[in-house]
Design a protein around this motif. Structure first.
Motif: not given
Length: 388
Positions: A368-384
């Motif tokens: 689950k931590n790997d899934l959360i990390a993947d979502f986090e980096q995707a959210f960061e990219k979209v925000a930028k």
């Protein structure tokens, strides 16, 4: 040992297996023949009749998992759905259909039933009054799907069973999203259980199949139509599906745990407007889901904030695959408006509450931590990208 006393993992592993009498192998042998003797035999076997050795064996496993007398395996989930509906509906008959169902089933009903002179009504909601108000003198079937695709809405199975029995109707459920591991509708009096076995039963995104479980009387009617429509499954795929189902309970329980954790995490995220998961206390059907489900499924949906591009978000994911189907051991994500419900018009999707920013997330067995990390980096990219 009595089959009804067996635990779920034992049923998945052993019920319906074929003993290898010749070489004493540990797994079911595969019988690939498409032609069998017809003289001096107990059973006249023919692949299209759903009665080859591997087909018969897997039918038993499906029936046992759904706590039914009999089962049938089909070439796809839609083959199972279409054959079953046509087995109980004739010209002049009417079926009441739940408001939100799988897009393929919806499309089959609205496009094909008028050709057969079969009438249908979709409910306005999920209450007893919603279903009761649509029943006519010529109604023969009530068809539901719970949890629903893609909003994970829950239909009261005891209520559906009661209405059906009071009116002499046949009740059918698409039980794909729950799987027999999380929900056995026969416990609540539902007559016929349908599955896209491509999903949790197959579980590895490499099999296309369907399944039906019901009483012997109902299965006989479905078989009679099925042999004419020809939706049988090849024995090699039957053998692969039997192999996959051995681990179904283990896989589904792991997916349940991951999905609940991901649903809670997404619910607290600033870029997410809403999460649809019946295991969340915020879900409107949470109490009902607790009553009729043992687990809340590995499926969930969520809506992104309106200023976020859903496609950009999905394309930014690295571990989670942007993919059409669901319920594999690997996590996948998709836009229902472009895939499962693309055949519906924009108005029909809006009526079902399916927004363009809605994403369906099939949670796999990854950490689950790997899934959360993947979502986090995707959210960061979209925000930028929004700031540029």
């Amino acid at each position: 040992m009595k089959d009804q006393k067996l635990g779920i993992n034992t049923i998945c592993t052993h019920v319906g297996e074929i003993k290898d009498e010749q070489f004493k192998g540990a797994i079911s042998p595969l019988y690939m023949s498409s032609s069998y003797a017809y003289e001096g035999v107990d059973v006249k076997r023919y692949p299209r009749y759903f009665n080859t050795p591997n087909q018969e064996a897997l039918n038993k496993k499906v029936a046992m998992l759904e706590k039914c007398e009999a089962g049938l395996i089909f070439g796809s989930g839609m083959a199972a759905v279409s054959t079953t509906l046509l087995a109980f509906l004739n010209k002049g008959d009417h079926v009441v259909v739940q408001k939100t169902i799988y897009g393929g089933a919806y499309n089959f009903i609205v496009e094909e039933f008028p050709k057969f002179g079969i009438e249908f009504s979709f409910t306005q909601g999920f209450s007893e009054a919603d279903f009761d108000s649509e029943i006519k003198d010529n109604t023969k079937v009530i068809y539901v799907e719970t949890p629903s695709n893609p909003l994970m809405l829950i239909t009261d199975l005891e209520m559906i069973s009661r209405i059906s029995k009071d009116r002499g109707l046949v009740s059918m459920i698409d039980n794909t999203f729950a799987s027999p591991i999380n929900q056995t509708p026969s416990d609540f009096g539902i007559d016929i259980m349908l599955h896209s076995a491509t999903k949790y039963m197959g579980g590895h995104s490499d099999i296309c199949a369907g399944a039906v479980a019901a009483s012997e009387e109902h299965i006989k009617k479905i078989w009679n139509v099925g042999k004419n429509l020809g939706g049988s499954l090849s024995d090699y795929t039957v053998w692969l599906l039997e192999r996959s189902m051995k681990t179904m309970a283990i896989r589904v329980k792991a997916q349940n745990r991951n999905a609940k954790k991901m649903a809670k995490w997404l619910e607290s995220h600033a870029m997410v407007t809403k999460v649809y998961y019946p295991g969340l206390k915020s879900h409107p059907d949470y109490e009902l889901a607790k009553k009729q489900m043992r687990g809340f499924s590995g499926m969930l949906s969520f809506e992104l904030n309106s200023d976020i591009d859903a496609n950009q978000f999905m394309q930014s994911l690295q571990l989670v695959k942007q993919s059409m189907s669901l319920a594999g051991i690997e996590s996948t994500i998709l836009s229902p408006t472009k895939t499962s419900h693309a055949l519906l018009s924009a108005d029909e999707r809006a009526h079902q509450g399916i927004a363009d920013g809605l994403l369906r997330f099939s949670v796999g067995i990854e950490n689950k931590n790997d899934l959360i990390a993947d979502f986090e980096q995707a959210f960061e990219k979209v925000a930028k990208k929004q700031l540029v």
